[in-house]
Write an enzyme that holds these catalytic residues in place. Sequence first.
Site, PDB file in Angstrom:
ATOM      1  N   MET A 148      -4.692   6.173 -14.945  1.00  0.00           N
ATOM      2  CA  MET A 148      -4.813   6.735 -16.297  1.00  0.00           C
ATOM      3  C   MET A 148      -6.060   7.612 -16.372  1.00  0.00           C
ATOM      4  O   MET A 148      -7.149   7.201 -15.954  1.00  0.00           O
ATOM      5  CB  MET A 148      -4.922   5.621 -17.346  1.00  0.00           C
ATOM      6  CG  MET A 148      -3.645   4.802 -17.578  1.00  0.00           C
ATOM      7  SD  MET A 148      -2.192   5.750 -18.080  1.00  0.00           S
ATOM      8  CE  MET A 148      -2.743   6.522 -19.605  1.00  0.00           C
ATOM      9  N   ASP A 196       6.914   6.954 -22.657  1.00  0.00           N
ATOM     10  CA  ASP A 196       5.827   6.029 -22.982  1.00  0.00           C
ATOM     11  C   ASP A 196       6.306   4.937 -23.927  1.00  0.00           C
ATOM     12  O   ASP A 196       6.716   5.206 -25.052  1.00  0.00           O
ATOM     13  CB  ASP A 196       4.676   6.807 -23.639  1.00  0.00           C
ATOM     14  CG  ASP A 196       3.902   7.652 -22.639  1.00  0.00           C
ATOM     15  OD1 ASP A 196       3.478   7.090 -21.607  1.00  0.00           O
ATOM     16  OD2 ASP A 196       3.732   8.858 -22.873  1.00  0.00           O
TER      17      ASP A 196
HETATM   18  C1  DX5 Z   1      -1.005   7.979 -23.248  1.00  0.00           C
HETATM   19  C2  DX5 Z   1       0.310   8.259 -22.602  1.00  0.00           C
HETATM   20  C3  DX5 Z   1       0.478   9.623 -22.068  1.00  0.00           C
HETATM   21  C4  DX5 Z   1       0.359  10.729 -23.089  1.00  0.00           C
HETATM   22  C5  DX5 Z   1      -0.139  11.965 -22.412  1.00  0.00           C
HETATM   23  O1  DX5 Z   1      -1.128   6.627 -23.470  1.00  0.00           O
HETATM   24  O2  DX5 Z   1       0.525   7.364 -21.523  1.00  0.00           O
HETATM   25  O3  DX5 Z   1       1.689   9.740 -21.342  1.00  0.00           O
HETATM   26  O4  DX5 Z   1       1.562  11.023 -23.732  1.00  0.00           O
HETATM   27  O5  DX5 Z   1      -0.302  12.954 -23.374  1.00  0.00           O
HETATM   28  P1  DX5 Z   1      -1.214  14.237 -23.129  1.00  0.00           P
HETATM   29  O6  DX5 Z   1      -0.654  14.966 -21.946  1.00  0.00           O
HETATM   30  O7  DX5 Z   1      -1.083  14.980 -24.407  1.00  0.00           O
HETATM   31  O8  DX5 Z   1      -2.613  13.743 -22.867  1.00  0.00           O
HETATM   32 ZN    ZN Z   2       2.170   7.641 -20.113  1.00  0.00          ZN
END
Ligand code: DX5
Ligand code: ZN
Length: 219
Positions: free
Chosen positions: A136, A34
Amino acid sequence: MNLISPSILSCDYSRMGEEFEDMKKCGADWLHIDVMDGHFVPNITLGAPIVKCMRKCSDLVFDVHLMISDPIKYAPDFVKAGADIITFHIESDCDTAETVKLIKSSGCKAGIAVKPGTPAEAVFPYLGDIDMVLVMTVEPGFGGQSFMEDMMEKVTAVRKECERLSLDTDIQVDGGISLKTVEKAAKAGANVFVAGSAIFGADDRKAMITSLRELASRA
Ligand code: DX5
Ligand code: ZN
């Protein structure tokens, strides 16, 4: 094919090399990286120089999720750093078709991400040109948020459109993926599952990755 992409946002960055090695041993398919610029989202993570260092620690597929305002400017740096697939947001400031073209022309795979407020139809014009759609399932910016089940209709709409066009496009879900939610996302049509806190926070990470994959394939 169902793939598990652990989000390293939840890893221990002081032991990155060991963490990546562990993910490989535990059966991860990809590593989800990320990238946040503090502008497109209210958080800052890391840039291409760090990804270049990460590349020395792992031969897993680097699934780079750009949450940045100007992806066309920085995508080439991430290609050089060793990204295998680069996903950027359709809500960013850049021309979507041009950004896809730039990423693909560098030999990298390209994905388009949509925030919760963006409709499925926004990605339809680009489906023929991309490798993945990222739906998302939280507002981007932070790990550990709750899964938005109402995004499942969007996943299904994208899957249906891909089928209508006879495209085998990967559909990724990111945010709040856990043992409780992965099956719902798979049923809706997703096949690439990003999980940060669920995997890195698990007592038995290998069992967690195996269970996530099993639950997804049950759908
Ligand atoms: C949020 C990120 C995700 C995040 C997911 O903006 O894009 O990749 O790390 O984390 P979890 O699985 O803990 O929701
Ligand atoms: Zn992500």
